[in-house]
Structure formats: C-alpha cells, structure tokens
Design an enzyme around this catalytic site. Structure first.
Site, short mmCIF file in Angstrom:
data_model
loop_
_atom_site.label_atom_id
_atom_site.label_comp_id
_atom_site.label_asym_id
_atom_site.label_seq_id
_atom_site.Cartn_x
_atom_site.Cartn_y
_atom_site.Cartn_z
CE LYS A 6 -4.11 -1.83 0.12
NZ LYS A 6 -3.88 -3.29 -0.45
C1 LIG Z 1 -9.84 -2.26 -1.70
C2 LIG Z 1 -9.29 -3.20 -0.32
N1 LIG Z 1 -10.09 -3.14 0.76
C3 LIG Z 1 -9.75 -3.78 1.79
C4 LIG Z 1 -8.26 -4.43 1.98
C5 LIG Z 1 -7.78 -5.02 2.95
O1 LIG Z 1 -6.68 -4.64 3.84
P1 LIG Z 1 -5.78 -5.49 4.53
O2 LIG Z 1 -5.10 -6.36 4.01
O3 LIG Z 1 -4.98 -4.28 5.46
O4 LIG Z 1 -6.67 -6.04 5.44
C6 LIG Z 1 -7.54 -4.34 0.73
C7 LIG Z 1 -6.25 -4.93 0.78
O5 LIG Z 1 -5.49 -5.36 -0.37
C8 LIG Z 1 -8.12 -3.70 -0.49
O6 LIG Z 1 -7.54 -3.55 -1.50
#
Ligand SMILES: Cc1ncc(COP(=O)(O)O)c(C=O)c1O
Length: 384
Positions: free
Chosen positions: A184
């Site tokens: 990210k």
């Molecule tokens: C659009 C979106 N929402 C939620 C997430 C979930 O993030 P995390 O891996 O921090 O839980 C991601 C992760 O890739 C994502 O791209």
C-alpha cells in the site's frame, strides 16, 4: 526468483523506519504502546479527523466499523463487486448480508445509480471503495445516504492521500478504513487504521479491537501501576503493535514525496502507452486529488490479439511482476453458491476483472525499472 525480477508492489523502506523499528525492539515494548499512539495522532492530523484507531488491518477496520454502527443479522450493506474479497468478507463476518452494486466503467468506483437500484428496507449502510486511489462520487453517495438514513463506511485501502472537493476521503461518512499492507501507499507490513467522527465510535472500536476489554487495557503492564480491566463484550484481537507503528510514523512523513514519484511514473506510462490499443486508467476528475495507488490497463483480446492471462505470463517472462485488481467478486465460487451472484449481473466489474492488469507503481521504482516495464509492455503488445 531471478534477482532481476521486478517485484510488484515492493515498498520503499528507508533508514529512518529501520532505526525506529530497532529502537522499538530495544525498548522492550513491542505491543500496543506509545508508538501506536504517536502514529494515531499523526494520522489524525494528516486526515483532518478527530479520532483514529490503529488496528492490525483494513479488514479489521471495516469489520469493527460495521459492528460499531450496530449493523448485523437481517441488515444489508451495499458495496461494489470491484474490490478485494475482504471488503465483502467483513460484511459477512458482521452477520449482515452484502449486496453488490456495479461499478462505473471509467472510474471503476461504485456507481451511485446502481446503489439506488439496490436499496431495500433492510439496507443500513453503503460501503464505497475508493478504487486504485480515485475517489467515489461522494456527493451523490452522501445524498443517497441522507435520503435513506444510511451509514457510510469508506474503504480507503487504496486512497490514503485522496481528496474529493478538497476534503480527505474517509471523512465523508461515519467510518474511514485504511490499509498499511505491504503493497500500500504507507506500509507497516500488516496494519490498518479507522478514522471516526464521534468519540462513542472511537471508544467502541478500541474495546472491540482488544477482546472487549475496557479502554486503555493495553496499559495494564505499564509503569502507571497495575490496572484491572473488565470485559464488556466478546471482542476480537485486532490491535496494532508498536513495531508496526514504528514503520508507519516514518512512512507517513514521506507520504507526499512518494505520491509525487508515483504520479510521475503514472504520467510516463500514460505518454508511453498512448499509441497502444489498450484502455489506460481514466484521468481523475478535476474535483479529485488521486492517490495513484494502482496503474491499471485493460487487455481486450479482440483489440490486441492476446488475452489478459497470456499478457500476465508474457510480462512474467520479461521479469516484470504484475497484479490483478481484481477478478470481480461474483467470479468466486463461495459468493456464487452462497448468494447466487453471477458475474454477468455486474457487467462492468466483470469486464474490468477479466481484462485488468496492474503495472508496477511503487515509489521504489528507479527510472530504469520504469523503462523496463514500458519496454516489456510495448514488446509484448507490438508482437501481436
Ligand atoms: C480495496 C481493499 N479493501 C480492503 C483491503 C484489506 O486490507 P488489509 O490487507 O489491510 O486487511 C484491501 C487490501 O488489499 C483492499 O485492496
């Protein structure tokens, strides 16, 4: 893996955060502590939000936001089929039913017209995803929420830097959820943050994130003297560690510098690919400051003579890592069997999901890496 392979989404880690992580390890306080508090404070300032709670993922941020909103069984939450599965899974884990509204073909963000068509008496919230760093049409979405008294939970996993009409995304609705996963725009390895407007939500989420123990239970081993805690609900284990926050504090300081670098790479890709027969990501609308998280192209076999999956393999042979963001949610068997969803019912998300390719866009890329990506794309597409 060959040492020349360009890893997709490899993060830019600098000495400042390496030293801070080492100092944290030496301090002996590894769990949730002062560094997490500092990261939360800095993030609140950056996002212009009164409250921020650091968690172990964006998934947890979404899940706990839905619970804090009092949404659960027999309720419906509308979200987009063009997202990572965790957006939908978080709704399911809260006990609510996810409902999909197709995305817009240009912005790839949820289409407000489609949201309207999916509202029922059971709808309790809208969960827009600010896709790839673009912003959803928040003025239309806020109008719908106002009209039907719906909560808004913004998935800002791609959109740390994004603003819409000058206002940071994540601050429109009731809850703004962020990811600091390894690929990210800010990374803490794994990690997330939720920003909220109201103290009540801040307090609820803190308790839910730490076993349902009363607030500040993390201080029970501090030098402030022993503190008893009380369990007030069966919570979860989603707190961020100081080791993670040590990374985040320094990553946040460089967030704008890294954004500028990604914007430059984005422009270079745009110029270099303009003559190719592929769809490039749409330019952000004038009211949007884009976070340039994903640079996605669409590979339409009828246009370029090669399928998306053949293109992915060809890029791999050229030593370039790529991503797919995402196959649309209804392509996955669990959702088909559980909810009866079919990809064809969400035609825009289906087309994007079957043709999309994300090219490397990390601030870590050297100019020579960017040139290698451009050469590889042109070589593969011109051969056809
Ligand atoms: C659009 C979106 N929402 C939620 C997430 C979930 O993030 P995390 O891996 O921090 O839980 C991601 C992760 O890739 C994502 O791209």
């Amino acid at each position: 893996m060959s040492k020349d392979f360009l890893i997709f989404g490899s993060p830019l880690i600098e000495e400042a955060e390496i030293e801070e992580v080492v100092a944290t390890l030496r301090s002996g306080w590894l769990g949730t502590g002062p560094k997490v508090q500092e990261f939360e404070n800095e993030f609140k300032v950056y996002k212009q939000s009164p409250y921020a709670v650091a968690l172990n993922s964006c998934t947890a941020s979404i899940h706990l936001s839905i619970l804090a909103a009092g949404i659960g069984p027999r309720d419906e939450v509308i979200t987009t089929p063009m997202t990572f599965c965790s957006t939908v899974n978080a709704i399911i884990h809260s006990g609510a039913t996810p409902v999909l509204a197709d995305c817009d073909m240009e912005t790839q963000c949820i289409d407000p017209h489609s949201i309207r068509s999916k509202i029922t008496p059971k709808t309790k919230a809208i969960l827009p995803v600010h896709f790839a760093g673009n912003a959803c049409d928040m003025s239309a979405i806020m109008d719908i929420a106002g009209e039907y008294q719906l909560k808004i939970i913004e998935d800002c996993a791609h959109a740390i830097e994004t603003t819409y009409q000058g206002k940071p995304v994540g601050t429109f609705g009731d809850y703004g959820c962020f990811s600091f996963y390894a690929t990210k725009n800010i990374v803490t390895g794994e990690g997330g943050m939720v920003i909220v407007k109201h103290k009540e939500d801040n307090d609820k989420i803190r308790i839910l994130a730490l076993h349902g123990m009363t607030a500040d239970a993390w201080k029970r081993f501090s030098d402030e003297g022993f503190k008893h805690y009380q369990v007030v609900c069966p919570g979860f284990k989603c707190n961020m560690m100081d080791i993670q926050a040590a990374l985040g504090i320094h990553q946040l300081k460089r967030v704008d510098r890294n954004l500028q670098r990604r914007e430059k790479i984005w422009q270079k890709y745009n110029e270099s690919f303009a003559a190719l027969n592929i769809a490039l990501p749409s330019d952000p609308a004038p009211e949007i400051k884009h976070a340039y998280h994903l640079y996605t192209i669409l590979i339409d076999k009828d246009e370029v003579g090669i399928s998306r999956d053949e293109f992915l393999s060809a890029m791999h042979r050229e030593n370039i890592g790529t991503g797919v963001h995402y196959l649309s949610i209804p392509e996955h068997p669990f959702y088909q069997t559980t909810f009866g969803w079919k990809p064809e019912d969400y035609p825009n998300a289906m087309k994007i999901g079957r043709e999309t390719v994300s090219l490397p866009l990390s601030a870590k890329l050297a100019d020579s890496d960017v040139d290698s990506v451009i050469l590889a794309v042109k070589k593969i597409l011109r051969k056809k």
